[in-house]
Design a protein around this motif. Sequence first.
Motif, PDB file in Angstrom:
ATOM      1  N   ASP A  39       0.784  -1.229   0.000  1.00 28.84           N
ATOM      2  CA  ASP A  39       0.000   0.000   0.000  1.00 28.84           C
ATOM      3  C   ASP A  39       0.821   1.285   0.000  1.00 28.84           C
ATOM      4  O   ASP A  39       0.505   2.252   0.714  1.00 28.84           O
ATOM      5  CB  ASP A  39      -0.973  -0.010   1.185  1.00 28.84           C
ATOM      6  CG  ASP A  39      -2.169  -0.911   0.938  1.00 28.84           C
ATOM      7  OD1 ASP A  39      -2.541  -1.088  -0.234  1.00 28.84           O
ATOM      8  OD2 ASP A  39      -2.730  -1.451   1.914  1.00 28.84           O
ATOM      9  N   ARG A  68     -11.403   0.936   0.918  1.00 31.29           N
ATOM     10  CA  ARG A  68     -10.089   1.290   0.381  1.00 31.29           C
ATOM     11  C   ARG A  68      -9.956   2.806   0.240  1.00 31.29           C
ATOM     12  O   ARG A  68      -8.850   3.352   0.350  1.00 31.29           O
ATOM     13  CB  ARG A  68      -9.868   0.627  -0.980  1.00 31.29           C
ATOM     14  CG  ARG A  68      -9.678  -0.874  -0.921  1.00 31.29           C
ATOM     15  CD  ARG A  68      -8.344  -1.267  -0.348  1.00 31.29           C
ATOM     16  NE  ARG A  68      -7.243  -1.005  -1.265  1.00 31.29           N
ATOM     17  CZ  ARG A  68      -5.959  -1.178  -0.963  1.00 31.29           C
ATOM     18  NH1 ARG A  68      -5.618  -1.577   0.256  1.00 31.29           N
ATOM     19  NH2 ARG A  68      -5.013  -0.930  -1.837  1.00 31.29           N
ATOM     20  N   SER A 111       1.931   0.220  -5.537  1.00 27.82           N
ATOM     21  CA  SER A 111       0.498   0.489  -5.501  1.00 27.82           C
ATOM     22  C   SER A 111       0.102   1.514  -6.562  1.00 27.82           C
ATOM     23  O   SER A 111       0.786   2.528  -6.761  1.00 27.82           O
ATOM     24  CB  SER A 111       0.077   1.012  -4.127  1.00 27.82           C
ATOM     25  OG  SER A 111      -1.307   1.328  -4.128  1.00 27.82           O
ATOM     26  N   GLU A 133      -3.137   2.583  -6.360  1.00 31.43           N
ATOM     27  CA  GLU A 133      -4.275   3.231  -5.705  1.00 31.43           C
ATOM     28  C   GLU A 133      -3.837   4.281  -4.692  1.00 31.43           C
ATOM     29  O   GLU A 133      -4.466   5.333  -4.569  1.00 31.43           O
ATOM     30  CB  GLU A 133      -5.136   2.181  -4.994  1.00 31.43           C
ATOM     31  CG  GLU A 133      -5.804   1.195  -5.923  1.00 31.43           C
ATOM     32  CD  GLU A 133      -6.617   0.166  -5.173  1.00 31.43           C
ATOM     33  OE1 GLU A 133      -7.576  -0.366  -5.758  1.00 31.43           O
ATOM     34  OE2 GLU A 133      -6.311  -0.104  -3.986  1.00 31.43           O
ATOM     35  N   SER A 151      -5.758  -7.082   6.979  1.00 34.99           N
ATOM     36  CA  SER A 151      -6.597  -6.835   5.813  1.00 34.99           C
ATOM     37  C   SER A 151      -8.079  -6.895   6.124  1.00 34.99           C
ATOM     38  O   SER A 151      -8.898  -6.252   5.446  1.00 34.99           O
ATOM     39  CB  SER A 151      -6.259  -7.854   4.715  1.00 34.99           C
ATOM     40  OG  SER A 151      -4.873  -7.823   4.431  1.00 34.99           O
ATOM     41  N   PHE A 162      -8.553  -3.095   5.665  1.00 36.42           N
ATOM     42  CA  PHE A 162      -8.620  -3.354   4.224  1.00 36.42           C
ATOM     43  C   PHE A 162      -7.283  -3.103   3.523  1.00 36.42           C
ATOM     44  O   PHE A 162      -7.231  -2.728   2.358  1.00 36.42           O
ATOM     45  CB  PHE A 162      -9.752  -2.543   3.586  1.00 36.42           C
ATOM     46  CG  PHE A 162     -11.085  -2.846   4.195  1.00 36.42           C
ATOM     47  CD1 PHE A 162     -11.852  -3.909   3.742  1.00 36.42           C
ATOM     48  CD2 PHE A 162     -11.554  -2.100   5.262  1.00 36.42           C
ATOM     49  CE1 PHE A 162     -13.066  -4.212   4.340  1.00 36.42           C
ATOM     50  CE2 PHE A 162     -12.773  -2.399   5.863  1.00 36.42           C
ATOM     51  CZ  PHE A 162     -13.540  -3.456   5.393  1.00 36.42           C
ATOM     52  N   SER A 163      -6.207  -3.332   4.263  1.00 38.12           N
ATOM     53  CA  SER A 163      -4.870  -3.196   3.703  1.00 38.12           C
ATOM     54  C   SER A 163      -4.568  -4.346   2.749  1.00 38.12           C
ATOM     55  O   SER A 163      -5.195  -5.403   2.792  1.00 38.12           O
ATOM     56  CB  SER A 163      -3.833  -3.157   4.830  1.00 38.12           C
ATOM     57  OG  SER A 163      -4.050  -4.227   5.736  1.00 38.12           O
ATOM     58  N   ASP A 164      -3.579  -4.129   1.893  1.00 38.26           N
ATOM     59  CA  ASP A 164      -3.208  -5.091   0.853  1.00 38.26           C
ATOM     60  C   ASP A 164      -1.761  -5.523   1.088  1.00 38.26           C
ATOM     61  O   ASP A 164      -0.846  -4.700   1.022  1.00 38.26           O
ATOM     62  CB  ASP A 164      -3.358  -4.423  -0.515  1.00 38.26           C
ATOM     63  CG  ASP A 164      -2.974  -5.330  -1.675  1.00 38.26           C
ATOM     64  OD1 ASP A 164      -2.672  -6.526  -1.443  1.00 38.26           O
ATOM     65  OD2 ASP A 164      -2.972  -4.850  -2.822  1.00 38.26           O
ATOM     66  N   LEU A 206     -12.393   4.882  -5.468  1.00 41.79           N
ATOM     67  CA  LEU A 206     -12.167   3.610  -4.797  1.00 41.79           C
ATOM     68  C   LEU A 206     -13.402   3.190  -4.006  1.00 41.79           C
ATOM     69  O   LEU A 206     -14.220   4.034  -3.634  1.00 41.79           O
ATOM     70  CB  LEU A 206     -10.973   3.717  -3.848  1.00 41.79           C
ATOM     71  CG  LEU A 206      -9.621   4.075  -4.463  1.00 41.79           C
ATOM     72  CD1 LEU A 206      -8.554   4.140  -3.383  1.00 41.79           C
ATOM     73  CD2 LEU A 206      -9.223   3.087  -5.554  1.00 41.79           C
TER      74      LEU A 206
END
Length: 465
Positions: free
Chosen positions: A41, A246, A47, A49, A288, A292-294, A242
């Motif tokens: 992230d 996110r 990333s 996003e 996550s 809602f982390s990636d 988004l």
Amino acid sequence: MMKLYLMLLLLIWSGNFHQSLQVQSKPNIVLILADDAGYADFGFQGSKEMLTPNLDSLAAKGVKFTQAYVSAAVCGPSRAGLLTGKYQQKFGFEENNVPGYMSESCLSDDEMGLPLDQKTLADYLLAQGYQTALFGKWHQGNADKFHPLKRGFIEFNGFRGGARSYFPFDKNNPNTRPEDRLEQGFRNYQEAPIYLTDYLADKAVDFVEENKAKPFFIMLSFNAVHTPMDTRPEDLEIFAGLIEQRQKLAAMTYAMDRACGLLIAKLKSEGLLDNTLIVFTNDNGGPSDANFSDNSPLSGTKANHLEGGIRVPFIMSFPGELPEGTTYDMPISTLDLLPTFLHLAGENPTQIPGLDGVNLMPFVKNENKARPHDVLFWKKENRGAIRQGDWKLIRFPDRPAELYDLSRDISESNDLAGKYPDFVKELYKKLFEWELTLERPLWLLQRKYEGDAMKRMGQFKNNYK
């Protein structure tokens, strides 16, 4: 007589000047620590996003580490290891968070914290003449005896607990814990008038202004991007494309990057950047299911020993001292920060007994081509992990161990334990032998959220892009 007086004055002046040069020759040290951020992230982590231009620039002008690890998969123990340069289990700080809603203990909250017989990074740097400051999250014990100002920091502006709102403390909210209160100094509770992430950066900038003539150590310990998912409306609007969850994470990450940029800009405007080591990293993998982390391409998430729980983004920048725009691909640990900082401060970390970290400077400068660590360990109760070379074994209390070759399988999708049973036994034995060197946990916990760790492991195993 006048001639003699002038000569004495010259000697005194030259001595003071020499002493001043010695002080100024010590580099400033800035450690920026994110909280619960996802491995993927950040722009510098690929990333598309997240917008993190300041940290991307820092990575482009410094060294990005591709295999940086923490010593624990949750916040409190990870920070205890970082602050001491030792595996936290060696002094009984088990891999569970200290007081608060995370757990109930057989001890009172006042007895849970970083043991007082352990010297911290700030203790060592203070002894070397550094002005030391902590801004943000502490999470090393709520009681007064564990307070940052009693652990080597001479300035503290933050909160003692592990998480809190990014907006002012609501005294009428029954769910707000005492350790959530924002504290300036010792027991001086005053809430921030602005969004907390911005406020912490402002305080760090003020500290630079007040101490720019002396060597300083700043630990800018964000609670971003830990829950609650509080955002500034104007930041949220930037990421309107988004999905909601996110979008909030992106807004919080953007605010943290902006805060980092403010501090870096201040160092540059004061002409201090070339004499300042800046490190940016994270305290554990992203949860996550919570923020809602990636963590892709890694499997796993916060609180388990898959790579997504323990491998973190890591940047080190020191203009003129470290190569710019490079990557370092050998495994390192946040345990290495203390010996690295002490080396730069003029102390020999090899003379300090019990350290598990190493000075990274010769490795990053390519003066030492060996691995900083042949073996790394992790442990939480009966669960454990060992990395030897590129091989990693994960041990479970209720099912067979898993074995992965990380050089070929970063996502831990191909379990090789059945193919190499003898090697599994060898690594299992080494993990057990390490555990025999550890102290018994200082507190026993009724683990209110322990089930989440295994749930996360199953939910996010091989859940990568």
